[in-house]
Design a protein around this motif. Structure first.
Motif, PDB file in Angstrom:
ATOM      1  N   VAL A  53      30.289 -71.100  43.620  1.00 52.52           N
ATOM      2  CA  VAL A  53      31.187 -71.251  42.482  1.00 52.52           C
ATOM      3  C   VAL A  53      30.628 -70.404  41.349  1.00 52.52           C
ATOM      4  O   VAL A  53      29.497 -70.617  40.898  1.00 52.52           O
ATOM      5  CB  VAL A  53      31.303 -72.720  42.042  1.00 52.52           C
ATOM      6  CG1 VAL A  53      32.150 -72.825  40.776  1.00 52.52           C
ATOM      7  CG2 VAL A  53      31.916 -73.553  43.158  1.00 52.52           C
ATOM      8  N   MET A  54      31.412 -69.431  40.905  1.00 53.91           N
ATOM      9  CA  MET A  54      30.975 -68.554  39.832  1.00 53.91           C
ATOM     10  C   MET A  54      31.204 -69.223  38.478  1.00 53.91           C
ATOM     11  O   MET A  54      32.072 -70.092  38.345  1.00 53.91           O
ATOM     12  CB  MET A  54      31.729 -67.224  39.901  1.00 53.91           C
ATOM     13  CG  MET A  54      31.575 -66.487  41.223  1.00 53.91           C
ATOM     14  SD  MET A  54      29.856 -66.072  41.603  1.00 53.91           S
ATOM     15  CE  MET A  54      29.529 -64.824  40.347  1.00 53.91           C
ATOM     16  N   GLY A 119      34.013 -75.036  37.432  1.00 57.05           N
ATOM     17  CA  GLY A 119      33.518 -73.667  37.389  1.00 57.05           C
ATOM     18  C   GLY A 119      34.672 -72.693  37.488  1.00 57.05           C
ATOM     19  O   GLY A 119      35.829 -73.051  37.262  1.00 57.05           O
ATOM     20  N   GLY A 120      34.362 -71.467  37.828  1.00 59.36           N
ATOM     21  CA  GLY A 120      35.380 -70.441  37.969  1.00 59.36           C
ATOM     22  C   GLY A 120      35.799 -70.269  39.414  1.00 59.36           C
ATOM     23  O   GLY A 120      35.926 -71.236  40.157  1.00 59.36           O
ATOM     24  N   ILE A 121      35.968 -69.044  39.835  1.00 61.05           N
ATOM     25  CA  ILE A 121      36.423 -68.751  41.190  1.00 61.05           C
ATOM     26  C   ILE A 121      35.305 -69.012  42.196  1.00 61.05           C
ATOM     27  O   ILE A 121      34.136 -69.149  41.835  1.00 61.05           O
ATOM     28  CB  ILE A 121      36.900 -67.295  41.319  1.00 61.05           C
ATOM     29  CG1 ILE A 121      35.701 -66.330  41.153  1.00 61.05           C
ATOM     30  CG2 ILE A 121      37.993 -66.975  40.313  1.00 61.05           C
ATOM     31  CD1 ILE A 121      36.009 -64.914  41.579  1.00 61.05           C
ATOM     32  N   SER A 122      35.677 -69.074  43.478  1.00 61.38           N
ATOM     33  CA  SER A 122      34.684 -69.198  44.543  1.00 61.38           C
ATOM     34  C   SER A 122      34.540 -67.858  45.256  1.00 61.38           C
ATOM     35  O   SER A 122      35.481 -67.074  45.329  1.00 61.38           O
ATOM     36  CB  SER A 122      35.099 -70.281  45.543  1.00 61.38           C
ATOM     37  OG  SER A 122      36.299 -69.928  46.191  1.00 61.38           O
ATOM     38  N   GLY A 219      39.893 -68.014  44.754  1.00 61.04           N
ATOM     39  CA  GLY A 219      38.653 -67.335  45.068  1.00 61.04           C
ATOM     40  C   GLY A 219      38.874 -66.177  46.019  1.00 61.04           C
ATOM     41  O   GLY A 219      40.011 -65.773  46.298  1.00 61.04           O
ATOM     42  N   TYR A 220      37.759 -65.665  46.525  1.00 60.43           N
ATOM     43  CA  TYR A 220      37.794 -64.524  47.445  1.00 60.43           C
ATOM     44  C   TYR A 220      36.858 -64.801  48.610  1.00 60.43           C
ATOM     45  O   TYR A 220      35.850 -65.513  48.480  1.00 60.43           O
ATOM     46  CB  TYR A 220      37.358 -63.250  46.725  1.00 60.43           C
ATOM     47  CG  TYR A 220      38.260 -62.877  45.569  1.00 60.43           C
ATOM     48  CD1 TYR A 220      39.417 -62.125  45.767  1.00 60.43           C
ATOM     49  CD2 TYR A 220      37.956 -63.286  44.275  1.00 60.43           C
ATOM     50  CE1 TYR A 220      40.248 -61.791  44.701  1.00 60.43           C
ATOM     51  CE2 TYR A 220      38.776 -62.961  43.207  1.00 60.43           C
ATOM     52  CZ  TYR A 220      39.916 -62.212  43.431  1.00 60.43           C
ATOM     53  OH  TYR A 220      40.736 -61.893  42.373  1.00 60.43           O
ATOM     54  N   ARG A 221      37.203 -64.218  49.754  1.00 56.37           N
ATOM     55  CA  ARG A 221      36.409 -64.466  50.958  1.00 56.37           C
ATOM     56  C   ARG A 221      36.314 -63.207  51.795  1.00 56.37           C
ATOM     57  O   ARG A 221      37.261 -62.404  51.865  1.00 56.37           O
ATOM     58  CB  ARG A 221      37.032 -65.598  51.782  1.00 56.37           C
ATOM     59  CG  ARG A 221      36.309 -65.871  53.092  1.00 56.37           C
ATOM     60  CD  ARG A 221      36.788 -67.136  53.742  1.00 56.37           C
ATOM     61  NE  ARG A 221      36.089 -67.374  54.989  1.00 56.37           N
ATOM     62  CZ  ARG A 221      36.074 -68.526  55.645  1.00 56.37           C
ATOM     63  NH1 ARG A 221      36.748 -69.561  55.156  1.00 56.37           N
ATOM     64  NH2 ARG A 221      35.403 -68.662  56.769  1.00 56.37           N
ATOM     65  N   ILE A 222      35.168 -63.055  52.453  1.00 56.54           N
ATOM     66  CA  ILE A 222      35.001 -62.039  53.497  1.00 56.54           C
ATOM     67  C   ILE A 222      35.031 -62.786  54.813  1.00 56.54           C
ATOM     68  O   ILE A 222      34.134 -63.579  55.111  1.00 56.54           O
ATOM     69  CB  ILE A 222      33.677 -61.276  53.342  1.00 56.54           C
ATOM     70  CG1 ILE A 222      33.652 -60.512  52.011  1.00 56.54           C
ATOM     71  CG2 ILE A 222      33.473 -60.308  54.503  1.00 56.54           C
ATOM     72  CD1 ILE A 222      32.345 -59.796  51.755  1.00 56.54           C
ATOM     73  N   GLU A 223      36.070 -62.585  55.598  1.00 56.06           N
ATOM     74  CA  GLU A 223      36.190 -63.275  56.877  1.00 56.06           C
ATOM     75  C   GLU A 223      35.118 -62.781  57.840  1.00 56.06           C
ATOM     76  O   GLU A 223      34.670 -61.634  57.770  1.00 56.06           O
ATOM     77  CB  GLU A 223      37.582 -63.044  57.486  1.00 56.06           C
ATOM     78  CG  GLU A 223      38.736 -63.515  56.622  1.00 56.06           C
ATOM     79  CD  GLU A 223      38.885 -65.026  56.615  1.00 56.06           C
ATOM     80  OE1 GLU A 223      38.097 -65.702  57.313  1.00 56.06           O
ATOM     81  OE2 GLU A 223      39.781 -65.525  55.913  1.00 56.06           O
ATOM     82  N   ALA A 224      34.686 -63.658  58.757  1.00 54.07           N
ATOM     83  CA  ALA A 224      33.660 -63.304  59.739  1.00 54.07           C
ATOM     84  C   ALA A 224      34.087 -62.073  60.536  1.00 54.07           C
ATOM     85  O   ALA A 224      35.232 -61.968  60.976  1.00 54.07           O
ATOM     86  CB  ALA A 224      33.419 -64.474  60.689  1.00 54.07           C
ATOM     87  N   GLY A 225      33.168 -61.144  60.682  1.00 52.94           N
ATOM     88  CA  GLY A 225      33.438 -59.942  61.457  1.00 52.94           C
ATOM     89  C   GLY A 225      34.129 -58.842  60.682  1.00 52.94           C
ATOM     90  O   GLY A 225      34.433 -57.783  61.249  1.00 52.94           O
TER      91      GLY A 225
END
Length: 252
Positions: A53-54, A119-122, A219-225
């Motif tokens: 959590v930013m 908090g802010g974004i994740s 929020g934002y995510r980097i998916e696996a792979g």
């Protein structure tokens, strides 16, 4: 009261990598400890997802990287708090000629709130990169005096937590701490050296550990792979498939 669990993997370390720089030097205390606070570099957590959590007012000086180990370091450097779980590897080595009995481990709470601090974004990365089933030790932070115990029964009983390290012998703890609130904490080992009890505090390289159960609606995510960011919204989050440039990420 904030709920939480501590889990750890303990294994004899005849063949593991032992860092040259254990902290502090062995001559200063009966065991030397190396803290690995980037869980994305530890194979035991290859299947885990790491979220942060930013701060609400986050203004990162650099753009977020796109590989998970670097994301973890970047998030922590920019004020990110571990979301739902903090994972730490502890490499513990005996440094006393008398031998050291490690009879307990606990989380000493510095501050906590039963309501997760907003908090802010994740920022999220990791998942599905390895297969390891650790042997767990659990500790419930809701108890009056939290103490670790094995989660797996042996002959129908829970073994007592405790083992002895001779000089040069090493054990590894894969420690997972969770909470539904927001907690600032440090680790404490209960030791017996030469028949005398000692308490040894372990920090995150001089800082406290911080964990929050706050769920960010965006929020934002980097998916696996993959090696690109996607945007996620909602609780639980639903992530899109369109890549988002690190330069286009919005933190508020």
């Amino acid at each position: 009261m904030v709920g939480g669990v501590v889990t750890a993997t303990i294994g004899a370390a005849v063949s593991i990598y032992v860092p040259k720089l254990l902290d502090p030097p062995p001559e200063e205390r009966p065991i030397a400890i190396n803290v690995v606070s980037n869980p994305a570099t530890v194979p035991a957590w290859g299947n885990e997802v790491f979220s942060f959590v930013m701060p609400v007012d986050a203004r990162p000086a650099t753009r977020p990287p796109t590989d998970c180990p670097s994301v973890v370091d970047w998030a922590h450097a920019n004020g990110g708090v571990d979301q739902e779980a903090t994972r730490v590897r502890l490499v513990v080595q005996g440094a006393s000629d008398q031998g050291v009995l490690i009879e307990g481990m606990r989380a000493r709470i510095i501050s906590r709130s039963a309501t997760p601090a907003p908090g802010g974004i994740s920022m999220t990365c990791g998942g599905s990169q390895g297969v390891v089933t650790p042997r767990h030790v659990v500790m419930d932070l809701d108890t009056k005096e939290p103490s670790a115990e094995y989660a797996t029964r042996v002959d129908g009983r829970l073994p007592l937590f405790g083992f002895t390290l001779q000089r040069g012998e090493t054990e590894v703890f894969e420690l997972t701490v969770t909470t539904k609130g927001t907690v600032e904490w440090v680790i404490e080992f209960a030791l017996v050296v030469g028949g005398e009890s000692q308490q040894l505090e372990v920090t995150n390289h001089g800082r406290t550990f911080r964990t929050t159960g706050f769920s960010s609606p965006r929020g934002y995510r980097i998916e696996a792979g993959t090696f690109h960011w996607v945007e996620c919204t909602g609780t639980p989050p639903t992530c899109g498939s369109k890549p988002v440039s690190p330069a286009a990420l919005r933190y508020s």
